[in-house]
Design a protein around this motif. Structure first.
Motif, PDB file in Angstrom:
ATOM      1  N   PHE A   1       0.651  -1.019   0.331  1.00 44.65           N
ATOM      2  CA  PHE A   1      -0.039   0.326  -0.226  1.00 44.65           C
ATOM      3  C   PHE A   1       1.121   1.156   0.043  1.00 44.65           C
ATOM      4  O   PHE A   1       1.692   1.093   0.300  1.00 44.65           O
ATOM      5  CB  PHE A   1      -1.285  -0.200   1.263  1.00 44.65           C
ATOM      6  CG  PHE A   1      -0.410   0.113   2.518  1.00 44.65           C
ATOM      7  CD1 PHE A   1       0.093  -1.386   2.665  1.00 44.65           C
ATOM      8  CD2 PHE A   1      -0.002   0.668   3.598  1.00 44.65           C
ATOM      9  CE1 PHE A   1       0.044  -1.640   4.175  1.00 44.65           C
ATOM     10  CE2 PHE A   1       0.313   0.603   4.420  1.00 44.65           C
ATOM     11  CZ  PHE A   1       1.312  -0.407   5.175  1.00 44.65           C
TER      12      PHE A   1
ATOM     13  N   GLU B   1       1.244   3.479   2.017  1.00 48.51           N
ATOM     14  CA  GLU B   1       1.806   4.371   2.798  1.00 48.51           C
ATOM     15  C   GLU B   1       3.854   2.867   2.956  1.00 48.51           C
ATOM     16  O   GLU B   1       4.677   3.719   3.836  1.00 48.51           O
ATOM     17  CB  GLU B   1       1.682   4.797   3.857  1.00 48.51           C
ATOM     18  CG  GLU B   1       0.495   5.397   4.527  1.00 48.51           C
ATOM     19  CD  GLU B   1      -0.600   5.420   3.674  1.00 48.51           C
ATOM     20  OE1 GLU B   1      -0.543   4.546   2.659  1.00 48.51           O
ATOM     21  OE2 GLU B   1      -1.646   6.488   3.077  1.00 48.51           O
ATOM     22  N   GLU B   2       3.045   2.232   2.837  1.00 48.61           N
ATOM     23  CA  GLU B   2       4.152   1.519   2.866  1.00 48.61           C
ATOM     24  C   GLU B   2       5.271   1.163   1.715  1.00 48.61           C
ATOM     25  O   GLU B   2       6.521   1.351   1.970  1.00 48.61           O
ATOM     26  CB  GLU B   2       3.619  -0.657   3.533  1.00 48.61           C
ATOM     27  CG  GLU B   2       4.455  -1.535   3.152  1.00 48.61           C
ATOM     28  CD  GLU B   2       5.952  -1.229   3.979  1.00 48.61           C
ATOM     29  OE1 GLU B   2       5.273  -0.706   5.456  1.00 48.61           O
ATOM     30  OE2 GLU B   2       7.154  -1.588   4.292  1.00 48.61           O
TER      31      GLU B   2
ATOM     32  N   LEU C   1       6.180   3.903   0.543  1.00 45.05           N
ATOM     33  CA  LEU C   1       6.841   5.453   0.834  1.00 45.05           C
ATOM     34  C   LEU C   1       8.064   4.899   2.079  1.00 45.05           C
ATOM     35  O   LEU C   1       9.434   5.358   1.477  1.00 45.05           O
ATOM     36  CB  LEU C   1       5.630   6.593   1.358  1.00 45.05           C
ATOM     37  CG  LEU C   1       5.553   7.326   0.581  1.00 45.05           C
ATOM     38  CD1 LEU C   1       4.352   7.582   1.072  1.00 45.05           C
ATOM     39  CD2 LEU C   1       5.925   7.399  -0.372  1.00 45.05           C
ATOM     40  N   ALA C   2       7.624   4.386   3.210  1.00 53.30           N
ATOM     41  CA  ALA C   2       8.224   3.633   4.080  1.00 53.30           C
ATOM     42  C   ALA C   2       9.731   2.598   3.576  1.00 53.30           C
ATOM     43  O   ALA C   2      10.645   2.362   3.634  1.00 53.30           O
ATOM     44  CB  ALA C   2       7.561   2.753   4.841  1.00 53.30           C
TER      45      ALA C   2
ATOM     46  N   SER D   1      12.068   4.441   1.746  1.00 57.32           N
ATOM     47  CA  SER D   1      12.599   5.362   2.594  1.00 57.32           C
ATOM     48  C   SER D   1      14.338   4.725   2.637  1.00 57.32           C
ATOM     49  O   SER D   1      14.916   5.033   2.702  1.00 57.32           O
ATOM     50  CB  SER D   1      11.733   5.432   3.300  1.00 57.32           C
ATOM     51  OG  SER D   1      12.887   6.863   4.133  1.00 57.32           O
TER      52      SER D   1
ATOM     53  N   GLN E   1      16.991   4.071   0.638  1.00 50.76           N
ATOM     54  CA  GLN E   1      17.674   5.406   0.115  1.00 50.76           C
ATOM     55  C   GLN E   1      18.361   4.951   1.417  1.00 50.76           C
ATOM     56  O   GLN E   1      19.000   5.427   1.083  1.00 50.76           O
ATOM     57  CB  GLN E   1      16.702   6.258   0.396  1.00 50.76           C
ATOM     58  CG  GLN E   1      15.900   6.619  -1.112  1.00 50.76           C
ATOM     59  CD  GLN E   1      15.365   7.899  -1.158  1.00 50.76           C
ATOM     60  OE1 GLN E   1      15.363   8.513  -0.270  1.00 50.76           O
ATOM     61  NE2 GLN E   1      14.522   8.091  -2.708  1.00 50.76           N
TER      62      GLN E   1
ATOM     63  N   HIS F   1      10.383  -1.038  12.217  1.00 50.80           N
ATOM     64  CA  HIS F   1       9.529  -1.542  10.708  1.00 50.80           C
ATOM     65  C   HIS F   1       9.640  -2.568  10.375  1.00 50.80           C
ATOM     66  O   HIS F   1       8.537  -3.635  10.231  1.00 50.80           O
ATOM     67  CB  HIS F   1       9.986  -0.363   9.392  1.00 50.80           C
ATOM     68  CG  HIS F   1       9.458  -0.736   8.709  1.00 50.80           C
ATOM     69  ND1 HIS F   1       9.430  -1.774   7.499  1.00 50.80           N
ATOM     70  CD2 HIS F   1       8.271  -0.174   7.838  1.00 50.80           C
ATOM     71  CE1 HIS F   1       9.125  -1.992   6.468  1.00 50.80           C
ATOM     72  NE2 HIS F   1       7.905  -0.828   6.172  1.00 50.80           N
TER      73      HIS F   1
ATOM     74  N   LEU G   1      -3.303   9.644   5.811  1.00 46.32           N
ATOM     75  CA  LEU G   1      -2.566   8.274   5.886  1.00 46.32           C
ATOM     76  C   LEU G   1      -3.135   6.959   6.148  1.00 46.32           C
ATOM     77  O   LEU G   1      -4.405   6.986   7.369  1.00 46.32           O
ATOM     78  CB  LEU G   1      -1.695   8.402   6.696  1.00 46.32           C
ATOM     79  CG  LEU G   1      -0.732   7.539   7.532  1.00 46.32           C
ATOM     80  CD1 LEU G   1       0.749   7.483   6.719  1.00 46.32           C
ATOM     81  CD2 LEU G   1      -0.078   7.412   8.905  1.00 46.32           C
ATOM     82  N   GLN G   2      -3.060   5.769   5.420  1.00 48.90           N
ATOM     83  CA  GLN G   2      -3.968   4.193   6.026  1.00 48.90           C
ATOM     84  C   GLN G   2      -2.578   4.316   6.329  1.00 48.90           C
ATOM     85  O   GLN G   2      -1.500   3.300   6.406  1.00 48.90           O
ATOM     86  CB  GLN G   2      -4.176   4.573   4.169  1.00 48.90           C
ATOM     87  CG  GLN G   2      -5.105   4.733   3.485  1.00 48.90           C
ATOM     88  CD  GLN G   2      -5.878   3.744   3.246  1.00 48.90           C
ATOM     89  OE1 GLN G   2      -5.548   2.605   2.158  1.00 48.90           O
ATOM     90  NE2 GLN G   2      -7.336   3.630   3.279  1.00 48.90           N
TER      91      GLN G   2
ATOM     92  N   LEU H   1       4.370   5.216  12.567  1.00 49.64           N
ATOM     93  CA  LEU H   1       6.418   4.942  12.289  1.00 49.64           C
ATOM     94  C   LEU H   1       5.805   5.506  10.367  1.00 49.64           C
ATOM     95  O   LEU H   1       6.522   5.798   9.826  1.00 49.64           O
ATOM     96  CB  LEU H   1       5.557   3.269  11.672  1.00 49.64           C
ATOM     97  CG  LEU H   1       7.150   2.669  11.195  1.00 49.64           C
ATOM     98  CD1 LEU H   1       8.450   3.096  12.787  1.00 49.64           C
ATOM     99  CD2 LEU H   1       6.863   1.476  10.839  1.00 49.64           C
ATOM    100  N   LEU H   2       4.200   4.932   9.695  1.00 45.86           N
ATOM    101  CA  LEU H   2       4.404   5.607   8.676  1.00 45.86           C
ATOM    102  C   LEU H   2       4.481   6.736   7.868  1.00 45.86           C
ATOM    103  O   LEU H   2       4.635   7.502   7.115  1.00 45.86           O
ATOM    104  CB  LEU H   2       3.380   4.099   8.099  1.00 45.86           C
ATOM    105  CG  LEU H   2       3.448   3.230   7.826  1.00 45.86           C
ATOM    106  CD1 LEU H   2       2.165   2.155   7.294  1.00 45.86           C
ATOM    107  CD2 LEU H   2       4.708   2.250   6.889  1.00 45.86           C
TER     108      LEU H   2
ATOM    109  N   ASP I   1       7.079   8.922   6.920  1.00 47.63           N
ATOM    110  CA  ASP I   1       7.958   8.504   5.942  1.00 47.63           C
ATOM    111  C   ASP I   1       6.765   9.853   4.899  1.00 47.63           C
ATOM    112  O   ASP I   1       7.515   9.828   3.839  1.00 47.63           O
ATOM    113  CB  ASP I   1       8.129   7.303   5.573  1.00 47.63           C
ATOM    114  CG  ASP I   1       9.924   6.575   5.206  1.00 47.63           C
ATOM    115  OD1 ASP I   1      11.076   7.421   5.932  1.00 47.63           O
ATOM    116  OD2 ASP I   1       9.547   5.862   6.602  1.00 47.63           O
ATOM    117  N   ALA I   2       5.620   9.187   4.572  1.00 49.19           N
ATOM    118  CA  ALA I   2       4.547  10.144   3.838  1.00 49.19           C
ATOM    119  C   ALA I   2       5.066  11.278   4.832  1.00 49.19           C
ATOM    120  O   ALA I   2       4.257  12.109   2.999  1.00 49.19           O
ATOM    121  CB  ALA I   2       2.823   9.421   4.389  1.00 49.19           C
TER     122      ALA I   2
ATOM    123  N   ARG J   1       9.574  13.935   6.048  1.00 49.91           N
ATOM    124  CA  ARG J   1      11.056  13.119   6.081  1.00 49.91           C
ATOM    125  C   ARG J   1      12.630  14.014   5.663  1.00 49.91           C
ATOM    126  O   ARG J   1      13.911  14.020   6.084  1.00 49.91           O
ATOM    127  CB  ARG J   1      10.938  12.195   4.504  1.00 49.91           C
ATOM    128  CG  ARG J   1      11.094  10.958   4.860  1.00 49.91           C
ATOM    129  CD  ARG J   1      11.160  10.201   3.290  1.00 49.91           C
ATOM    130  NE  ARG J   1      12.083  10.234   3.126  1.00 49.91           N
ATOM    131  CZ  ARG J   1      12.868   9.609   1.904  1.00 49.91           C
ATOM    132  NH1 ARG J   1      11.779   9.349   0.542  1.00 49.91           N
ATOM    133  NH2 ARG J   1      13.980   9.302   1.401  1.00 49.91           N
TER     134      ARG J   1
END
Lengths: 252, 90
Positions: A38, A40-41, A43-44, A47, A50, A140, B22-23, B32-33, B36-37, B40
């Motif tokens: 999904f 958000e995941e 993106l994480a 990241s 990176q 994470h 955010l979901q 946590l998520l 990054d969303a 950052r």
């Protein structure tokens, strides 16, 4: 142009093994851009990719002059890489990518910890900064794992992925060339054999907590492992070098 | 999956501002998520996450203007126009 550090052969091979592992992990993780389960995941995870590439770059900067890093990182002959199979492995399913992320980052944190008092100029500071990022990576992985193993299917799939990755886990603890000299010179404070034991002492209770079946593990690894490339490396290496090969002399 | 509304506040006297949504499966993962969303690059030094189910939505019927009450809206333009006229006449 910043000249690289004057490093002993032992320090050089120690840092090269770590840099190549980080480079491979970061690049393999980055394959998931746009494909995460999904947004958000996605993106994480990217990241995290990176961050790993950033660690690789910081380590390469200690090894080669700034204007040679791209070519060094991307265009070396496959035999000259010192990455481990765990990092090189293509994780073609999300199950495998997640489990490898959990396993590898547990080990990576320990590797940085062994460098926080390094005698190599600038390495201790880098290790402290990288370990801060790694603590996020570990949270994470742990939070994600805790949740996917809650139902029967999730646990079964994680178990299957763990069993598939298990034969490669020990490779991340393969020592670089001249490891004893590196330890004597104070490059690192702990041998890979000791790191492997500490890793197992963290891994085992977590795996038990997740209700996973503990796979057979061989954590003793030799240098040969770092000198041999995994099947599939040639294609991966070619894809990494695809853009730079368009014009090797170009100034990006 | 639940939906969380994310608010960020910069250091200093700035107020919390809505950054987006955010979901995430639960509050812990959302925290946590969200980094990054939405933060950052240090976009905020404080963050609020609000589960959307806790938001009380205003009544659209009450919010809609019921009649033309423009005479009650004073944006100062009438006064400004009058003052300008007086200035020009002087």
């Amino acid at each position: 142009m910043t000249p690289p550090l004057e490093l002993s052969a032992a320090a050089h091979s120690y840092l090269l093994a770590f840099a190549d592992d980080e480079h491979m992990m970061g690049s393999r993780h980055a394959n998931w851009i746009g494909l995460g389960p999904f947004l958000e995941e996605d993106l994480a995870f990217c990241s995290i990719a990176q961050d790993e590439l950033g660690h690789a770059l910081a380590l390469y900067e200690m090894l080669v002059p700034a204007n040679e890093i791209d070519r060094f990182a991307l265009l070396r002959a496959p035999a000259d890489y010192r990455s481990c199979a765990l990092a090189e492995l293509e994780c073609a399913t999300w199950d495998l990518a997640l489990v490898r992320h959990w396993i590898y980052d547990l080990a990576e944190g320990l590797r940085w910890e062994a460098l926080v008092q390094s005698s190599v100029e600038g390495l201790a500071e880098l290790a402290v900064q990288a370990e801060r990022e790694e603590s996020f990576h570990r949270s994470h992985a742990q939070m994600y794992m805790e949740r996917v193993v809650q139902d029967e299917e999730g646990r079964r799939r994680v178990d299957a992925a763990l069993a598939e990755i298990a034969p490669h886990i020990g490779t991340v603890f393969a020592p670089p060339e001249f490891e004893n000299d590196a330890l004597e010179e104070g490059v690192a404070s702990e041998s890979f054999a000791d790191l492997a034991l500490r890793w197992f002492n963290m891994f085992e209770p977590q795996a038990a907590e997740f209700g996973l079946t503990l796979p057979a593990l061989s954590l003793e690894s030799s240098l040969d492992v770092r000198c041999t490339r995994t099947p599939g490396f040639a294609d991966f290496h070619a894809s990494l070098g695809e853009v730079i090969s368009l014009d090797v002399q170009a100034n990006w | 999956m639940r939906t969380y509304e994310v608010f960020l506040k910069k250091a200093g006297k700035e107020e919390f501002r809505h950054a987006g949504s955010l979901q995430a499966p639960d509050a812990e993962m959302a925290r946590l998520l969200a980094r990054d969303a939405y933060s950052r690059r240090g976009e905020g030094s404080e963050m609020w996450l609000v589960d959307r189910i806790h938001i009380i939505e205003g009544d659209k019927q009450l919010l809609a203007a019921t009649a033309d009450v423009s005479h009650r809206a004073n944006d100062g333009s009438a006064v400004a126009a009058r003052r300008k006229r007086l200035r020009n006449d002087a």
